[in-house]
Scaffold this active site. Structure first.
Site, PDB file in Angstrom:
ATOM      1  N   HIS A 135      -2.562  -7.591   1.514  1.00 40.93           N
ATOM      2  CA  HIS A 135      -1.862  -8.874   1.516  1.00 40.93           C
ATOM      3  C   HIS A 135      -2.198  -9.584   2.836  1.00 40.93           C
ATOM      4  CE1 HIS A 135       1.667 -11.530   1.907  1.00 40.93           C
ATOM      5  NE2 HIS A 135       1.842 -11.385   0.615  1.00 40.93           N
ATOM      6  N   ASP A 212       2.005  -0.397   4.863  1.00 40.52           N
ATOM      7  CA  ASP A 212       2.732  -1.559   4.361  1.00 40.52           C
ATOM      8  C   ASP A 212       3.454  -1.116   3.087  1.00 40.52           C
ATOM      9  OD1 ASP A 212       3.610  -3.829   3.129  1.00 40.52           O
ATOM     10  OD2 ASP A 212       1.700  -4.916   3.227  1.00 40.52           O
ATOM     11  N   GLN A 215       5.627  -3.084  -1.283  1.00 37.40           N
ATOM     12  CA  GLN A 215       5.676  -2.916  -2.747  1.00 37.40           C
ATOM     13  C   GLN A 215       6.022  -1.486  -3.161  1.00 37.40           C
ATOM     14  OE1 GLN A 215       5.696  -5.331  -4.797  1.00 37.40           O
ATOM     15  NE2 GLN A 215       4.781  -7.011  -3.652  1.00 37.40           N
ATOM     16  N   LYS A 238      12.765  -7.519  -1.631  1.00 43.46           N
ATOM     17  CA  LYS A 238      12.034  -6.956  -2.776  1.00 43.46           C
ATOM     18  C   LYS A 238      12.745  -5.721  -3.318  1.00 43.46           C
ATOM     19  CE  LYS A 238       7.472  -8.409  -1.071  1.00 43.46           C
ATOM     20  NZ  LYS A 238       7.142  -9.579  -1.877  1.00 43.46           N
ATOM     21  N   CYS A 378      -1.719 -14.117  -2.317  1.00 38.43           N
ATOM     22  CA  CYS A 378      -1.854 -13.887  -0.864  1.00 38.43           C
ATOM     23  C   CYS A 378      -2.846 -12.767  -0.575  1.00 38.43           C
ATOM     24  CB  CYS A 378      -0.505 -13.564  -0.216  1.00 38.43           C
ATOM     25  SG  CYS A 378       0.703 -14.855  -0.408  1.00 38.43           S
TER      26      CYS A 378
HETATM   27  N1  C6P Z   1       4.209 -10.210  -1.525  1.00 41.32           N
HETATM   28  C1  C6P Z   1       4.084 -11.171  -3.734  1.00 41.32           C
HETATM   29  O1  C6P Z   1       4.475 -11.955  -4.618  1.00 41.32           O
HETATM   30  P1  C6P Z   1       7.325 -10.724   2.981  1.00 41.32           P
HETATM   31  O2  C6P Z   1       6.933 -12.059   2.432  1.00 41.32           O
HETATM   32  O3  C6P Z   1       7.162 -10.648   4.466  1.00 41.32           O
HETATM   33  O4  C6P Z   1       8.633 -10.238   2.490  1.00 41.32           O
HETATM   34  O5  C6P Z   1       6.268  -9.675   2.350  1.00 41.32           O
HETATM   35  C2  C6P Z   1       4.904  -9.784   2.657  1.00 41.32           C
HETATM   36  C3  C6P Z   1       4.117  -8.788   1.876  1.00 41.32           C
HETATM   37  C4  C6P Z   1       3.444  -7.790   2.564  1.00 41.32           C
HETATM   38  N2  C6P Z   1       2.778  -6.840   1.902  1.00 41.32           N
HETATM   39  C5  C6P Z   1       2.715  -6.803   0.564  1.00 41.32           C
HETATM   40  C6  C6P Z   1       1.949  -5.707  -0.097  1.00 41.32           C
HETATM   41  C7  C6P Z   1       3.373  -7.785  -0.181  1.00 41.32           C
HETATM   42  O6  C6P Z   1       3.317  -7.751  -1.497  1.00 41.32           O
HETATM   43  C8  C6P Z   1       4.072  -8.815   0.488  1.00 41.32           C
HETATM   44  C9  C6P Z   1       4.738  -9.922  -0.276  1.00 41.32           C
HETATM   45  C10 C6P Z   1       4.811 -11.170  -2.425  1.00 41.32           C
HETATM   46  O7  C6P Z   1       3.154 -10.411  -3.912  1.00 41.32           O
HETATM   47  C11 C6P Z   1       4.879 -12.548  -1.833  1.00 41.32           C
HETATM   48  S1  C6P Z   1       3.291 -13.197  -1.466  1.00 41.32           S
END
Ligand code: C6P
Length: 423
Positions: A135, A212, A215, A238, A378
């Site tokens: 991401h 990370d 997910q 999430k 992203c």
């Molecule tokens: N992915 C998706 O729809 P934040 O926005 O900081 O809570 O998470 C960022 C992020 C980092 N790593 C991974 C693997 C992610 O999937 C995400 C967030 C969302 O896929 C929003 S783009």
């Protein structure tokens, strides 16, 4: 595991799921006159009543600045905030609550590591290794560190199913590698990366490893001590909690060696005109008034998840994924991406419809009440690497149902008709 798990009997759960769904008020609204079918859980999940109530109760009964006052409400607020930290510590099995830093989200946590660890411990010529599936939040901060320090940002490339081959891991991680940062589960194809092997191999080479968990943590038991990750990040929103609260886990000795990321109130010990000493862990990384309502919500979300249990959550998500993969693959003009082996994937399915742009798909199925995500998710370098402009993505949580998948499948079958293709 048998492809698409043909034999699974999910009817056993139907009554329980219906009961459990009643905990989520937002799931019962109508969208475009249709029952909402929410399949965008990888972006954010809905919130159960207990989480909403925890936030409401915090404002109705407490609402004071934590750590700062000796007065009753400030002490209560500190108890809520520090209680949440203790709960997170147990949830991911950290050794100490000093290893739990609250952030806004995964993005801020990854930036904290990049700025505080990366900018101070990476030197010219050092190598930072990430995968092409990251991401942007786990990619751009490393570009910045590499550019600023004259380091080399190297990518581990995936196969056509989105999986990381062992050969790539062994080829890219070497004695020159100082940082390895990878997603536990990718947000694009839902691939579960072999993080245990990556961590072990990277440690043999002397690198620090960041996982990370944005997910993965909401969907599976993650034990940071068992994993032996040096850092791990995740976002509350999430996993049923409010937006604006996230977690950085870091091994205590590494966090101790790092300078603060942000400066200001609450992260200091003594301040003189020209110099400052900093508070101990975890406070040195938490500058300014913190998100106590978010911590209260996260604490309630963890209780909710633990009450359900990951055994149930994982089983339920596998059933839904298997069913959706099976039904989607019956439609001849749908291309599904990623591995179909349920052992290596989570409840995220990327697909495209022949000759239809994903944004058109998203708009058309929205008229059927179906919420899915379309775009590059992203992860532009990943999409470019696989020769894709964008995909449609559905992602489940335990509260989704087979009935919702049927509605979704019906909406997908109508997309090409809407656009005049016939079928
Ligand atoms: N992915 C998706 O729809 P934040 O926005 O900081 O809570 O998470 C960022 C992020 C980092 N790593 C991974 C693997 C992610 O999937 C995400 C967030 C969302 O896929 C929003 S783009």
């Amino acid at each position: 595991m048998k492809e698409f798990m043909n034999n699974m009997d999910s009817s056993l759960h139907i009554n329980n799921i219906d009961k459990l769904r009643k905990d989520f008020p937002t799931l019962f609204q109508k969208v475009n006159g249709k029952k909402l079918v929410y399949f965008d859980n990888a972006a954010t999940t809905h919130k159960p009543k207990v989480v909403i109530k925890a936030v409401e109760d915090y404002y109705k009964e407490i609402n004071a600045n934590p750590h700062r006052g000796a007065h009753y409400l400030s002490v209560k607020s500190t108890e809520v905030y520090e209680g949440a930290r203790e709960k997170v510590k147990k949830f991911i099995n950290a050794k100490s609550s000093k290893e739990i830093i609250f952030t806004k989200n995964s993005t801020e946590a990854l930036n904290l590591i990049a700025y505080s660890y990366g900018m101070n411990f990476i030197n010219e010529g050092d190598e930072i290794v990430i995968s092409i599936s990251e991401h942007h939040s786990n990619l751009i901060p490393w570009q910045r560190v590499a550019k600023a320090k004259g380091a080399i940002l190297k990518y581990m490339y995936v196969d056509e199913e989105g999986r990381l081959p062992v050969s790539e891991i062994k080829d890219k991680i070497t004695e020159r590698t100082k940082i390895v940062s990878v997603a536990h589960m990718t947000n694009t194809f839902g691939i579960i990366n072999p993080v245990e092997d990556i961590i072990k191999y990277a440690h043999e080479k002397g690198a620090v490893v960041i996982i990370d968990g944005a997910q993965s943590v909401p969907h599976m038991k993650v034990d940071v001590q068992k994993l032996n990750a040096d850092f791990m990040v995740f976002s509350g929103h999430k996993m049923l909690a409010p937006m604006g609260i996230g977690v950085l886990y870091g091994k205590e000795e590494i966090l101790e060696s790092m300078p603060p990321f942000l400066f200001g109130g609450d992260m200091i010990e003594y301040v003189w005109e020209q110099d400052t000493t900093f508070a101990e862990l975890p406070f040195k990384f938490e500058a300014g008034t913190q998100n106590v309502e978010g911590a209260a919500g996260l604490s309630a979300a963890i209780d909710y998840i633990e009450n359900l249990g990951f055994e149930f959550i994982e089983k339920r998500e596998k059933e839904l994924t298997a069913y959706a993969l099976r039904e989607l693959s019956k439609i001849p003009y749908v291309k599904i991406y990623g591995t179909k082996d349920l052992e290596d994937r989570g409840a995220v399915i990327a697909f495209n419809i022949k000759d239809v742009h994903p944004h058109d798909v998203a708009s058309i199925v929205d008229t059927y009440g179906v919420a899915l995500r379309a775009g590059h998710h992203c992860a532009q370098p990943f999409m470019r690497y696989l020769g894709l402009n964008s995909t449609c993505r559905i992602s489940f949580y335990f509260y989704n149902t087979e009935e919702e998948i049927d509605i979704f499948i019906n909406s997908i079958k109508n997309v090409r008709r809407w656009l005049g293709y016939g079928s």
